[in-house]
Design a protein around this motif. Structure first.
Motif, mmCIF file in Angstrom:
data_model
loop_
_atom_site.group_PDB
_atom_site.id
_atom_site.type_symbol
_atom_site.label_atom_id
_atom_site.label_comp_id
_atom_site.label_asym_id
_atom_site.label_seq_id
_atom_site.Cartn_x
_atom_site.Cartn_y
_atom_site.Cartn_z
ATOM 1 N N ILE A 132 0.841 -1.200 0.000
ATOM 2 C CA ILE A 132 0.000 0.000 0.000
ATOM 3 C C ILE A 132 0.876 1.250 0.000
ATOM 4 C CG2 ILE A 132 -1.761 1.311 1.256
ATOM 5 C CD1 ILE A 132 -2.775 -1.262 -0.198
ATOM 6 N N SER A 133 2.007 1.220 0.686
ATOM 7 C CA SER A 133 2.914 2.372 0.682
ATOM 8 C C SER A 133 3.477 2.624 -0.707
ATOM 9 C CB SER A 133 4.061 2.166 1.668
ATOM 10 O OG SER A 133 3.562 2.106 2.977
ATOM 11 N N ILE A 134 3.890 1.574 -1.391
ATOM 12 C CA ILE A 134 4.427 1.752 -2.748
ATOM 13 C C ILE A 134 3.312 2.165 -3.706
ATOM 14 C CG2 ILE A 134 4.341 -0.703 -3.332
ATOM 15 C CD1 ILE A 134 6.725 -0.319 -5.136
ATOM 16 N N LEU A 135 2.147 1.571 -3.552
ATOM 17 C CA LEU A 135 0.998 1.936 -4.376
ATOM 18 C C LEU A 135 0.662 3.415 -4.181
ATOM 19 C CD1 LEU A 135 -1.437 1.181 -6.199
ATOM 20 C CD2 LEU A 135 -2.619 0.455 -4.112
ATOM 21 N N ARG A 136 0.596 3.848 -2.953
ATOM 22 C CA ARG A 136 0.301 5.242 -2.620
ATOM 23 C C ARG A 136 1.355 6.182 -3.223
ATOM 24 N NH1 ARG A 136 -0.396 4.862 2.991
ATOM 25 N NH2 ARG A 136 -2.463 4.054 2.614
ATOM 26 N N SER A 137 2.639 5.798 -3.117
ATOM 27 C CA SER A 137 3.717 6.631 -3.667
ATOM 28 C C SER A 137 3.591 6.778 -5.183
ATOM 29 C CB SER A 137 5.084 6.029 -3.338
ATOM 30 O OG SER A 137 5.327 6.098 -1.970
ATOM 31 N N ILE A 138 3.239 5.692 -5.852
ATOM 32 C CA ILE A 138 3.069 5.747 -7.308
ATOM 33 C C ILE A 138 1.875 6.626 -7.665
ATOM 34 C CG2 ILE A 138 2.437 4.373 -9.342
ATOM 35 C CD1 ILE A 138 4.089 2.053 -8.048
ATOM 36 N N MET A 142 -7.918 -5.650 0.671
ATOM 37 C CA MET A 142 -8.480 -5.435 -0.659
ATOM 38 C C MET A 142 -9.113 -4.041 -0.754
ATOM 39 S SD MET A 142 -11.303 -7.699 -2.720
ATOM 40 C CE MET A 142 -10.522 -9.211 -2.243
ATOM 41 N N ILE A 143 -9.918 -3.667 0.234
ATOM 42 C CA ILE A 143 -10.565 -2.349 0.230
ATOM 43 C C ILE A 143 -9.508 -1.251 0.278
ATOM 44 C CG2 ILE A 143 -11.993 -0.785 1.629
ATOM 45 C CD1 ILE A 143 -13.723 -3.300 2.295
ATOM 46 N N ASN A 144 -8.488 -1.433 1.108
ATOM 47 C CA ASN A 144 -7.407 -0.459 1.211
ATOM 48 C C ASN A 144 -6.681 -0.301 -0.131
ATOM 49 O OD1 ASN A 144 -5.899 1.451 2.543
ATOM 50 N ND2 ASN A 144 -4.567 -0.032 3.553
ATOM 51 N N ALA A 145 -6.459 -1.414 -0.825
ATOM 52 C CA ALA A 145 -5.787 -1.369 -2.124
ATOM 53 C C ALA A 145 -6.606 -0.573 -3.136
ATOM 54 C CB ALA A 145 -5.542 -2.784 -2.633
ATOM 55 N N TYR A 146 -7.895 -0.864 -3.214
ATOM 56 C CA TYR A 146 -8.731 -0.150 -4.170
ATOM 57 C C TYR A 146 -8.943 1.308 -3.781
ATOM 58 C CZ TYR A 146 -9.512 -4.391 -6.813
ATOM 59 O OH TYR A 146 -9.320 -5.501 -7.586
ATOM 60 N N ARG A 147 -8.962 1.606 -2.496
ATOM 61 C CA ARG A 147 -9.050 3.013 -2.063
ATOM 62 C C ARG A 147 -7.816 3.800 -2.500
ATOM 63 N NH1 ARG A 147 -11.615 2.136 3.846
ATOM 64 N NH2 ARG A 147 -13.784 2.265 3.177
ATOM 65 N N PHE A 183 -6.280 3.217 -5.306
ATOM 66 C CA PHE A 183 -6.286 3.175 -6.771
ATOM 67 C C PHE A 183 -5.507 2.018 -7.389
ATOM 68 C CE2 PHE A 183 -6.799 7.580 -5.341
ATOM 69 C CZ PHE A 183 -8.100 7.801 -5.780
ATOM 70 N N ALA A 184 -5.536 0.859 -6.756
ATOM 71 C CA ALA A 184 -4.962 -0.337 -7.378
ATOM 72 C C ALA A 184 -5.759 -0.650 -8.641
ATOM 73 C CB ALA A 184 -5.026 -1.529 -6.423
ATOM 74 N N GLY A 185 -5.068 -1.124 -9.662
ATOM 75 C CA GLY A 185 -5.726 -1.506 -10.906
ATOM 76 C C GLY A 185 -6.256 -2.921 -10.869
ATOM 77 N N GLY A 186 -5.889 -3.665 -9.840
ATOM 78 C CA GLY A 186 -6.365 -5.028 -9.697
ATOM 79 C C GLY A 186 -5.770 -5.675 -8.463
ATOM 80 N N TYR A 187 -6.462 -6.635 -7.943
ATOM 81 C CA TYR A 187 -6.076 -7.380 -6.735
ATOM 82 C C TYR A 187 -6.212 -8.847 -7.117
ATOM 83 C CZ TYR A 187 -5.822 -7.982 -1.620
ATOM 84 O OH TYR A 187 -5.449 -8.293 -0.342
ATOM 85 N N ILE A 188 -5.106 -9.502 -7.416
ATOM 86 C CA ILE A 188 -5.105 -10.824 -8.034
ATOM 87 C C ILE A 188 -4.579 -11.876 -7.069
ATOM 88 C CG2 ILE A 188 -4.193 -12.180 -9.967
ATOM 89 C CD1 ILE A 188 -3.727 -9.412 -11.357
ATOM 90 N N THR A 189 -5.288 -13.005 -6.987
ATOM 91 C CA THR A 189 -4.817 -14.082 -6.115
ATOM 92 C C THR A 189 -3.630 -14.790 -6.753
ATOM 93 O OG1 THR A 189 -6.404 -15.632 -7.051
ATOM 94 C CG2 THR A 189 -7.056 -14.488 -5.046
#
Length: 154
Positions: free
Chosen positions: A84-90, A113-118, A120-126
């Motif tokens: 989430i930190s790297i996602l947020r930085s991007i 999952m909710i945190n990732a999409y909040r 702006f993740a483009g996808g959450y893949i198993t």
């Protein structure tokens, strides 16, 4: 003739540049094998930490030649700096925020999952241990990002 303002779909490009961030060699090997089997020419640039990925994306990793990725794929359980930190930085960087960032995970925590999409993740893949399921999941994700979505070229 293609004007510099024209948009090319990823499908029309020679190859897809993928920045893959994974700190476990065995998982890197598995994902590389899966990506070799899906029907796209993917150039994989793998870095082994979130810090290295951010340094690379922000141009601080020299003299490594910088190739801006078309897609970023990040393991959700990286050591030190979490996904989430790297996602947020991007997503907070105006030069990078348009990049699709896909997260790979071994678990399906609703909170994560909710945190990732909040953020702006483009996808959450198993990241299934079953090779066939993992291949199917990644192929579906890449089909979406390569065939269905049009992204700006850097």
């Amino acid at each position: 003739f293609i004007d510099s303002d024209d948009i090319l779909s990823l499908e029309e490009r020679e190859k897809i540049n993928l920045l893959f961030v994974e700190d476990r060699a065995s998982d890197e090997f598995l994902i590389r094998k899966v990506l070799e089997k899906i029907p796209y020419k993917i150039e994989i640039y793998c870095l082994h930490s979130a810090e290295a990925a951010l340094d690379y994306l922000k141009g601080r990793m020299r003299p490594v030649p910088f190739i801006k990725p078309d897609i970023v794929l990040i393991d959700i359980n990286l050591a030190k700096l979490d996904d989430i930190s790297i996602l947020r930085s991007i997503k907070q960087d105006r030069d990078l925020q348009y990049l699709p960032v896909l997260l790979l995970t071994n678990s399906l925590s609703k909170k994560n999952m909710i945190n990732a999409y909040r953020n702006f993740a483009g996808g959450y893949i198993t990241k299934s241990l079953d090779y066939t399921v993992l291949k199917r999941n990644l192929q579906i994700a890449f089909t979406y990002w390569v065939d269905a979505v049009v992204l700006p070229e850097a």
